[in-house]
Design an enzyme around this catalytic site. Structure first.
Site, mmCIF file in Angstrom:
data_model
loop_
_atom_site.group_PDB
_atom_site.id
_atom_site.type_symbol
_atom_site.label_atom_id
_atom_site.label_comp_id
_atom_site.label_asym_id
_atom_site.label_seq_id
_atom_site.Cartn_x
_atom_site.Cartn_y
_atom_site.Cartn_z
ATOM 1 N N LYS A 1 -26.775 -35.138 17.133
ATOM 2 C CA LYS A 1 -26.179 -34.590 16.216
ATOM 3 C C LYS A 1 -24.691 -35.050 17.082
ATOM 4 O O LYS A 1 -23.852 -34.179 16.679
ATOM 5 C CB LYS A 1 -25.866 -33.596 15.325
ATOM 6 C CG LYS A 1 -27.409 -33.156 14.306
ATOM 7 C CD LYS A 1 -26.879 -32.149 13.415
ATOM 8 C CE LYS A 1 -28.483 -31.792 12.810
ATOM 9 N NZ LYS A 1 -28.802 -32.890 11.990
ATOM 10 N N CYS A 2 -24.932 -35.886 18.092
ATOM 11 C CA CYS A 2 -24.367 -36.417 19.056
ATOM 12 C C CYS A 2 -23.865 -37.345 18.966
ATOM 13 O O CYS A 2 -24.124 -38.803 17.955
ATOM 14 C CB CYS A 2 -24.649 -36.081 20.598
ATOM 15 S SG CYS A 2 -23.090 -36.819 21.702
#
Length: 161
Positions: free
Chosen positions: A36-37
């Site tokens: 989730k970057c």
């Protein structure tokens, strides 16, 4: 000391004891990853490197890490499924690790020791920091999270000969 880096025990994402040496490569690209970057799309570039160079001896090894902005909250099953479904990841993934602090995985302690960051920093600043390691376990180069996987091709080709 360098050869020991390849022997450091690591646990695969499917909970099997392993090491980089077990991957039997001429070169290794070790990356701390997160699902989730902002850099997560780099999974696609890492997979492209794996596809293009694995027959020549490159081994890509992803180590999920939740130390930066809690961007890897899932368990190993969720991480594996996410990587496969969203980015077609087929290169080896390992169990989630810490890369900094008192609980940093010994592999990352060794990588940071051989290749300090900017201004000699021993810490890893964010997800998708990359380490290019030769077949003898020596870190050749450390790359910032902003360095795209495709920008590593010349260094990988030089290392693979």
């Amino acid at each position: 000391m360098a050869e020991q880096l390849l022997q450091i025990p690591c646990t695969t994402i499917d909970n099997r004891e392993s090491s980089l040496a077990e991957l039997d490569g001429k070169a290794y690209l070790v990356v701390n990853t997160a699902s989730k970057c902002g850099f997560t799309p780099q999974y696609k570039g890492l997979e492209a490197l794996w596809q293009d160079y694995q027959a020549k001896g490159l081994r890509v090894a992803g180590f999920p890490c939740n130390q930066f902005g809690a961007q890897e909250p899932g368990d190993e099953g969720q991480i594996s499924e996410f990587c496969e479904l969203n980015y077609g990841v087929s290169f080896p993934l390992f169990k989630k690790v810490d890369v900094n602090g008192d609980n940093a995985h010994p592999l990352f302690v060794q990588l940071k020791s051989q290749a300090p960051g900017l201004l000699g920093s021993k810490g890893i600043k964010w997800n998708f920091t990359k380490f290019l390691v030769n077949g003898q376990g020596k870190v050749i180069k450390r790359y910032a999270p902003t360095t795209k996987p495709e920008d590593l091709r010349a260094d990988i080709e030089a290392l693979l000969g």
